[in-house]
Scaffold this motif. Structure first.
Motif, mmCIF file in Angstrom:
data_model
loop_
_atom_site.group_PDB
_atom_site.id
_atom_site.type_symbol
_atom_site.label_atom_id
_atom_site.label_comp_id
_atom_site.label_asym_id
_atom_site.label_seq_id
_atom_site.Cartn_x
_atom_site.Cartn_y
_atom_site.Cartn_z
ATOM 1 N N ALA A 207 0.930 -1.100 0.160
ATOM 2 C CA ALA A 207 0.119 -0.122 0.094
ATOM 3 C C ALA A 207 0.878 1.143 0.070
ATOM 4 O O ALA A 207 0.684 2.211 -0.810
ATOM 5 C CB ALA A 207 -0.974 -0.122 1.202
ATOM 6 N N VAL A 208 1.883 1.141 0.675
ATOM 7 C CA VAL A 208 2.793 2.578 0.768
ATOM 8 C C VAL A 208 3.271 2.879 -0.407
ATOM 9 O O VAL A 208 3.321 3.953 -0.653
ATOM 10 C CB VAL A 208 3.625 2.477 2.418
ATOM 11 C CG1 VAL A 208 4.629 3.650 2.270
ATOM 12 C CG2 VAL A 208 2.928 2.492 3.410
ATOM 13 N N PRO A 209 3.988 1.940 -0.878
ATOM 14 C CA PRO A 209 4.575 2.299 -2.329
ATOM 15 C C PRO A 209 3.728 2.831 -3.418
ATOM 16 O O PRO A 209 3.868 3.575 -4.236
ATOM 17 C CB PRO A 209 5.230 0.945 -2.919
ATOM 18 C CG PRO A 209 5.424 0.129 -1.698
ATOM 19 C CD PRO A 209 4.382 0.522 -0.584
ATOM 20 N N SER A 210 2.318 2.244 -3.488
ATOM 21 C CA SER A 210 1.427 2.814 -4.211
ATOM 22 C C SER A 210 0.936 4.039 -3.948
ATOM 23 O O SER A 210 0.163 4.829 -4.788
ATOM 24 C CB SER A 210 0.306 1.844 -4.688
ATOM 25 O OG SER A 210 -0.613 1.754 -3.580
ATOM 26 N N ALA A 211 1.153 4.444 -2.608
ATOM 27 C CA ALA A 211 0.346 5.680 -2.188
ATOM 28 C C ALA A 211 1.395 6.886 -2.209
ATOM 29 O O ALA A 211 1.077 8.070 -2.541
ATOM 30 C CB ALA A 211 -0.034 5.678 -0.679
ATOM 31 N N LEU A 212 2.571 6.507 -2.240
ATOM 32 C CA LEU A 212 3.526 7.449 -2.174
ATOM 33 C C LEU A 212 3.664 8.747 -3.318
ATOM 34 O O LEU A 212 3.751 9.874 -3.190
ATOM 35 C CB LEU A 212 5.036 6.939 -2.289
ATOM 36 C CG LEU A 212 6.151 7.854 -1.256
ATOM 37 C CD1 LEU A 212 5.576 7.841 0.064
ATOM 38 C CD2 LEU A 212 7.346 7.215 -1.233
ATOM 39 N N PRO A 213 3.464 8.102 -4.587
ATOM 40 C CA PRO A 213 3.237 8.900 -5.701
ATOM 41 C C PRO A 213 2.079 9.951 -5.513
ATOM 42 O O PRO A 213 2.203 11.140 -5.800
ATOM 43 C CB PRO A 213 3.037 8.294 -7.043
ATOM 44 C CG PRO A 213 3.734 6.987 -6.882
ATOM 45 C CD PRO A 213 3.545 6.651 -5.144
#
Lengths: 288, 245
Positions: A207-213
């Motif tokens: 979830a975090v990698p997909s939320a960062l951008p």
């Protein structure tokens, strides 16, 4: 306008094709080998393309003041404002730094709070549903309109301006981060579950990698409004920084100084925006 | 419990928190409880003042929004028809959007009378999201449709009218949804620059004279204005998404 015609000149060889097609937009493989425009011309085109908006603004401003015969007390011309800034660049830099500091402080506080609340809503369905009501409310209410109220409640000081900026940044960050956390690649969630990943692993590795951008995009959305909000708060409350200087100059009819504050704040806003969008581009290259 | 019910619960919790903060006097007497604000609306004369102000602000916001929409359509169509202008116009738009609200104040005060400044300010703040939505909407026509138009030899004008504009409408209405709160914001800030009517001066005067119930009532009115206009745009978005989406 000359810049546009020269920009067209560099494009022209590619656009016209000797075919019977009435539309000139259809790419065909039958085009005769076209002559490469020279490097110098290409570079000139790029420079013109990048600079004509700025030149247009300056020329329009100059023409408006000169041709309208406006007295400097109503509207100074560009050279007047620039010489005013050049006269005392240090104080303007200091005021700009003060404003920038407040904006960045508020942005960090707001972004952390927004990301935290988005995280809570990722872990708890109940929290997500309860937050959605106030979130919608905040989405359509511009926080800056109630800055006088916040000033009254939190006091007329820099902390209040940080709070206002944080509130401005908070809501977009929360909304975008929550949607980014939910927007994992199709099937990835199932894969993690099948492989027996714990909830925490799913959060940090998926979830975090997909939320960062998304989070950075939300910062790009809020940075400009945050600068404007901070300026407005300084203007309403009169503490320090560019907004304060602007209202003082305005109310004592020092028009050149007021316009100089405007120009400096616009430059500051554009610089901060460019930095955040640069970060955005880096992040989307890395994570998407 | 269903989603909407929980969302309402969230708003109720917010109101309860507001009431509690006011009752506990965390911020002294500066925070008025919702119950006190309701009493302001019950009073006929202050209700009149607030409603008049709300009407003026709403009119300014909508009028400014209309001008911004018109400008966005003109510039957006120009940028689509003359592609070499596109990057420059985008850049102009970005600069325009980066102008802090109060920074444009001296310029607007030099250009307009004090009572038209709110409308002009609303137009300036709402312009960029509308332009962005329109340009990306006009580019959002599907490749298949674009190819079909080209293959049938459609003129650029016809492609624009029959393919690009219908494709742009849903995106544009989404842009309107983001732009309308900015128009409200622009209207209120424009009023602070010296206009005599609208909700902005009411809020400012109440703040200076320490009439806290009136000030919080003005906040509530601002929220309601923003909600109403936002709701209108959301409804429009829904309709166009069903028709053209």
């Amino acid at each position: 306008m000359t810049p546009s015609t020269s920009a067209r000149a560099t494009v022209a060889p590619t656009a016209r094709l000797p075919t019977a097609e009435p539309s000139d937009e259809v790419p065909t493989g039958l085009a005769p080998p076209r002559r490469r425009p020279s490097v110098a011309l290409f570079l000139l085109g790029r420079v013109v393309n990048a600079l004509w908006p700025l030149a247009l603004i300056l020329v329009a401003w100059w023409a408006w003041v000169r041709l309208g015969h406006l007295p400097p007390a109503v509207a100074p011309d560009p050279s007047g404002v620039l010489t005013f800034i050049a006269h005392d660049p240090g104080s303007f830099a200091l005021d700009a730094l003060r404003t920038a500091g407040v904006v960045l402080g508020g942005l960090v506080v707001g972004a952390v709070a927004g990301a935290l609340l988005a995280t809570v809503s990722w872990f708890s369905r109940l929290a997500r549903a309860v937050i959605s009501g106030p979130a919608l409310l905040s989405q359509c209410l511009p926080v800056a309109t109630i800055s006088p109220v916040l000033a009254k409640v939190f006091g007329y000081n820099t902390t209040t301006i940080v709070i206002i900026t944080a509130l401005i940044a908070f809501f977009p960050v929360m909304v975008f981060t929550a949607s980014g956390l939910a927007r994992t690649p199709a099937g990835a969630d199932d894969l993690f579950v099948v492989l027996g990943a714990r909830r925490l692993d799913r959060f940090f590795r998926l979830a975090v990698p997909s939320a960062l951008p998304r989070l950075l995009v939300s910062l790009r959305v809020s940075i400009v409004v945050a600068v404007a909000g901070a300026m407005l708060a300084q203007w309403v409350m009169g503490t320090s920084g560019l907004g304060y200087r602007l209202i003082i100059a305005q109310s004592s009819f020092r028009t050149s100084e007021a316009w100089a504050c405007s120009v400096v704040s616009i430059v500051l806003s554009v610089i901060l925006y460019s930095i955040v969008s640069g970060l955005c581009r880096l992040a989307s290259e890395r994570f998407e | 419990m269903t989603g909407p019910a929980l969302a309402v619960l969230g708003v109720v919790l917010l109101l309860a928190a507001w009431q509690a903060v006011a009752a506990l006097r965390w911020f002294g007497t500066t925070v008025c409880a919702p119950t006190v604000v309701v009493r302001v609306f019950a009073d006929a004369s202050s209700r009149r003042v607030l409603l008049d102000g709300a009407g003026a602000t709403m009119l300014e916001a909508v009028e400014g929004f209309g001008w911004a929409l018109l400008a966005a359509v003109v510039v957006g169509v120009l940028a689509t028809l003359l592609p070499f202008l596109r990057s420059g116009l985008d850049q102009l738009g970005t600069i325009e959007s980066a102008i802090p609200f109060v920074a444009i104040a001296p310029i607007l005060l030099a250009l307009f009378s004090r009572d038209t400044v709110p409308t002009a300010m609303a137009a300036t703040t709402a312009f960029f999201p509308l332009y962005l939505a329109l340009v990306s909407g006009l580019a959002a026509v599907s490749p298949a449709v674009a190819d079909l138009c080209a293959a049938l030899g459609a003129a650029r004008r016809d492609t624009l009218l029959r393919a690009r504009i219908p494709a742009a409408l849903p995106v544009l209405t989404t842009g309107m949804k983001t732009a309308i709160p900015l128009a409200v914001l622009g209207g209120v800030i424009g009023e602070w620059l010296g206009s005599s009517n609208g909700i902005g001066p009411i809020m400012l005067v109440a703040m200076r004279n320490y009439r806290m119930p009136m000030m919080w009532a003005a906040v509530v009115v601002t929220v309601v204005i923003a909600l109403l206009l936002y709701g209108g745009c959301a409804a429009l978005e829904w309709v166009t998404a069903r028709r053209f989406g």
